[in-house]
Design a protein around this motif. Sequence first.
Motif, PDB file in Angstrom:
ATOM      1  N   MET A 316       0.835  -1.205   0.000  1.00  0.00           N
ATOM      2  CA  MET A 316       0.000   0.000   0.000  1.00  0.00           C
ATOM      3  C   MET A 316       0.873   1.260   0.000  1.00  0.00           C
ATOM      4  SD  MET A 316      -3.107  -1.108   2.471  1.00  0.00           S
ATOM      5  CE  MET A 316      -4.286   0.035   1.811  1.00  0.00           C
ATOM      6  N   ARG A 317       1.981   1.185   0.768  1.00  0.00           N
ATOM      7  CA  ARG A 317       2.925   2.329   0.787  1.00  0.00           C
ATOM      8  C   ARG A 317       3.397   2.598  -0.636  1.00  0.00           C
ATOM      9  NH1 ARG A 317       6.152  -0.139   5.391  1.00  0.00           N
ATOM     10  NH2 ARG A 317       5.204   0.731   7.255  1.00  0.00           N
ATOM     11  N   GLN A 318       3.747   1.513  -1.306  1.00  0.00           N
ATOM     12  CA  GLN A 318       4.288   1.642  -2.662  1.00  0.00           C
ATOM     13  C   GLN A 318       3.240   2.149  -3.623  1.00  0.00           C
ATOM     14  OE1 GLN A 318       6.433  -1.695  -4.163  1.00  0.00           O
ATOM     15  NE2 GLN A 318       8.205  -0.721  -3.181  1.00  0.00           N
ATOM     16  N   ALA A 319       2.056   1.602  -3.541  1.00  0.00           N
ATOM     17  CA  ALA A 319       1.016   1.936  -4.513  1.00  0.00           C
ATOM     18  C   ALA A 319       0.535   3.369  -4.365  1.00  0.00           C
ATOM     19  CB  ALA A 319      -0.148   0.967  -4.376  1.00  0.00           C
ATOM     20  N   PHE A 346      -6.674  -4.912   5.176  1.00  0.00           N
ATOM     21  CA  PHE A 346      -6.601  -4.169   3.921  1.00  0.00           C
ATOM     22  C   PHE A 346      -7.837  -3.277   3.750  1.00  0.00           C
ATOM     23  CE2 PHE A 346      -7.582  -3.565  -0.520  1.00  0.00           C
ATOM     24  CZ  PHE A 346      -6.405  -3.000  -0.971  1.00  0.00           C
ATOM     25  N   ILE A 347      -9.020  -3.821   4.060  1.00  0.00           N
ATOM     26  CA  ILE A 347     -10.260  -3.033   3.906  1.00  0.00           C
ATOM     27  C   ILE A 347     -10.188  -1.782   4.797  1.00  0.00           C
ATOM     28  CG2 ILE A 347     -12.769  -3.027   4.288  1.00  0.00           C
ATOM     29  CD1 ILE A 347     -12.707  -6.077   3.689  1.00  0.00           C
ATOM     30  N   LEU A 348      -9.763  -1.974   6.062  1.00  0.00           N
ATOM     31  CA  LEU A 348      -9.740  -0.846   6.993  1.00  0.00           C
ATOM     32  C   LEU A 348      -8.672   0.185   6.600  1.00  0.00           C
ATOM     33  CD1 LEU A 348     -10.195  -2.741  10.386  1.00  0.00           C
ATOM     34  CD2 LEU A 348     -11.937  -1.745   8.920  1.00  0.00           C
ATOM     35  N   LEU A 349      -7.484  -0.322   6.209  1.00  0.00           N
ATOM     36  CA  LEU A 349      -6.402   0.603   5.823  1.00  0.00           C
ATOM     37  C   LEU A 349      -6.766   1.352   4.542  1.00  0.00           C
ATOM     38  CD1 LEU A 349      -3.419  -1.810   6.518  1.00  0.00           C
ATOM     39  CD2 LEU A 349      -3.800   0.364   7.676  1.00  0.00           C
ATOM     40  N   ASP A 350      -7.425   0.635   3.625  1.00  0.00           N
ATOM     41  CA  ASP A 350      -7.795   1.265   2.356  1.00  0.00           C
ATOM     42  C   ASP A 350      -8.842   2.355   2.584  1.00  0.00           C
ATOM     43  OD1 ASP A 350      -7.309   1.283  -0.430  1.00  0.00           O
ATOM     44  OD2 ASP A 350      -9.329   0.472  -0.740  1.00  0.00           O
ATOM     45  N   ASN A 351      -9.778   2.101   3.495  1.00  0.00           N
ATOM     46  CA  ASN A 351     -10.773   3.123   3.834  1.00  0.00           C
ATOM     47  C   ASN A 351     -10.096   4.331   4.459  1.00  0.00           C
ATOM     48  OD1 ASN A 351     -13.025   1.909   2.872  1.00  0.00           O
ATOM     49  ND2 ASN A 351     -13.821   1.227   4.854  1.00  0.00           N
ATOM     50  N   GLY A 358      -3.840  12.462   5.657  1.00  0.00           N
ATOM     51  CA  GLY A 358      -2.565  12.349   6.381  1.00  0.00           C
ATOM     52  C   GLY A 358      -2.090  10.911   6.536  1.00  0.00           C
ATOM     53  N   ASP A 359      -1.261  10.734   7.592  1.00  0.00           N
ATOM     54  CA  ASP A 359      -0.726   9.398   7.878  1.00  0.00           C
ATOM     55  C   ASP A 359      -1.837   8.472   8.355  1.00  0.00           C
ATOM     56  OD1 ASP A 359       1.608  10.548   7.374  1.00  0.00           O
ATOM     57  OD2 ASP A 359       2.427  10.409   9.427  1.00  0.00           O
ATOM     58  N   VAL A 360      -1.614   7.191   8.112  1.00  0.00           N
ATOM     59  CA  VAL A 360      -2.537   6.176   8.650  1.00  0.00           C
ATOM     60  C   VAL A 360      -1.727   5.330   9.632  1.00  0.00           C
ATOM     61  CG1 VAL A 360      -3.939   4.170   8.096  1.00  0.00           C
ATOM     62  CG2 VAL A 360      -3.899   6.116   6.527  1.00  0.00           C
ATOM     63  N   ALA A 376      -6.018   3.860  12.605  1.00  0.00           N
ATOM     64  CA  ALA A 376      -6.464   5.233  12.911  1.00  0.00           C
ATOM     65  C   ALA A 376      -6.058   6.194  11.811  1.00  0.00           C
ATOM     66  CB  ALA A 376      -5.862   5.668  14.235  1.00  0.00           C
ATOM     67  N   ASP A 377      -6.969   7.109  11.509  1.00  0.00           N
ATOM     68  CA  ASP A 377      -6.623   8.156  10.530  1.00  0.00           C
ATOM     69  C   ASP A 377      -7.038   9.511  11.091  1.00  0.00           C
ATOM     70  OD1 ASP A 377      -9.359   8.983   9.704  1.00  0.00           O
ATOM     71  OD2 ASP A 377      -9.476   6.887   9.000  1.00  0.00           O
ATOM     72  N   HIS A 378      -6.563  10.567  10.435  1.00  0.00           N
ATOM     73  CA  HIS A 378      -6.946  11.913  10.864  1.00  0.00           C
ATOM     74  C   HIS A 378      -7.829  12.538   9.809  1.00  0.00           C
ATOM     75  CE1 HIS A 378      -4.328  11.517  14.245  1.00  0.00           C
ATOM     76  NE2 HIS A 378      -3.333  11.144  13.443  1.00  0.00           N
ATOM     77  N   GLY A 379      -8.783  11.775   9.333  1.00  0.00           N
ATOM     78  CA  GLY A 379      -9.690  12.235   8.294  1.00  0.00           C
ATOM     79  C   GLY A 379     -10.839  13.060   8.883  1.00  0.00           C
ATOM     80  N   PRO A 380     -11.891  13.281   8.097  1.00  0.00           N
ATOM     81  CA  PRO A 380     -13.014  14.147   8.535  1.00  0.00           C
ATOM     82  C   PRO A 380     -13.880  13.489   9.620  1.00  0.00           C
ATOM     83  CG  PRO A 380     -13.477  13.157   6.412  1.00  0.00           C
ATOM     84  CD  PRO A 380     -12.085  12.786   6.731  1.00  0.00           C
ATOM     85  N   GLY A 381     -13.729  12.176   9.851  1.00  0.00           N
ATOM     86  CA  GLY A 381     -14.555  11.497  10.857  1.00  0.00           C
ATOM     87  C   GLY A 381     -15.919  11.112  10.306  1.00  0.00           C
TER      88      GLY A 381
END
Length: 455
Positions: A316-319, A346-351, A358-360, A376-381
């Motif tokens: 995922m880092r690469q892609a 993969f499903i959770l990281l991709d979401n 930002g970083d995941v 965890a992500d720092h997205g809009p929630g």
Amino acid sequence: MKLKTRIHVFTTLLMFFILAGLSIGIYFLFEKMTYERQAGQLMARGEKLTAELNEIAPADANMVIRAYMPPDGALHIIGADERVIRKVESDSRLRNFTAEPSGNGPYTITDIKGVPAVTVAMPFISTGGEVAELRITQLADDIAHELSLLRLILTGLTAAAMIPVIVSSVALGRIVTRPINVLTGTMRENREKGAYEKIDEGHGRDELHEMALAYNDMMDQLGRNYEKQERFVSDASHELKTPITVIESYARLLKRRGFDDRNVADEAVGAILSQAVRMKELTAQLLDLARSDRAAAYSFKQADIRDIAEETVRPMRQAYGREFVVEGPEKLLADTDPDKLRQLLFILLDNARKYSDGDVRLALEKTDGRVELSVADHGPGIPEADLPHLFDRFYRVNSDRNRKTGGTGLGLALAKEIADGLGAELTVESVIGVGTVFRICFASSRPKRHHAVTE
Ligand code: ADP
């Protein structure tokens, strides 16, 4: 022949043969012992008589013979050539009877007008110095009477014992066949009504209870599979309708207007391609969902969760050229299905990637025999109102906003099914404007499977 009748006939016949065999055995043993006793008494009498006859004068022989004559009996002195030297009897029924030489056994039994007569024989030197044989016979009226009484008692006892045997074999037949009949009836009804009715499991802990449990489990699974299949068909047809309609209408447009108008042609081909890609993704996910709860699809083994996490984020880092941080112990052993856990992560990281910039972070932790993985992500929630529906099929938060991400709304539903299959809890926490955390929590070691059926 019905099973009930077979059990009935078999147990009844078996018990009958056992009882009849016992009775016949007892009868013959008693008969042998009684005749032997009688023969023994006659032998003793004969031996005393021969001893006396050797000592007395020939003139007194008659008197001594009469003294030793058994009641209801006869006495023969037989010469070497089977000639009857002397014959005396104390019962008129033996008047015309001549004792036969004894066969192999120590005594012979002859039937005299329906009454058995026991005869014993012993060698004897007559007063004239001639070798002779003394044969003493006695009619055994009392033995015949005792034996007929014994026959009557044994026949009566066998017949009386057969009554409870018949009753219990009927009861046994019912006990065994009743649940089978209930099961057959329920199966027939289920087939006719297309239902998944269960049967009463009862309270016993026997094989019949195990059979009912196994049947009910099977019904549960069949019911679940049927529901799943129905849902799959309706979900699939519902969701595939939109892209198919779009493809159809653009194809018609192309047919009508041809490729003359370059802009229209580009738009149509672009739309057809994107809808085809979407359909491909949809069908792949739907198929995954349909397969996800099959127990056989999961194979558990001890694996390093850290390795699984790293293997998942590396491509995922690469892609995406994004930072996926893995935190936690360098080695974390736990029982799981590595492939399924990878798919779930993969499903959770991709979401997290799709819905944030930002970083995941993927954090691993092990406490009190439980493993926790959090993405965890720092997205809009996600708004609180949406959280309870997040794992429903095709549920998307703010569809318009998410359209550009090209999702299907099936990812989290699939994630939930996989988590269930892995025996893990999947939860979500989200704060608007701060970010979202998905947690997977499961026991680090699985209890050994045990079979319900006890041998
Ligand atoms: P998809 O991503 O294909 O739309 P999912 O079932 O994976 O479907 O997700 C359902 C919805 O949950 C998404 O449409 C999105 O609105 C929301 N969602 C999932 N993960 C996140 C996240 N990490 N941050 C914000 N929203 C999310």
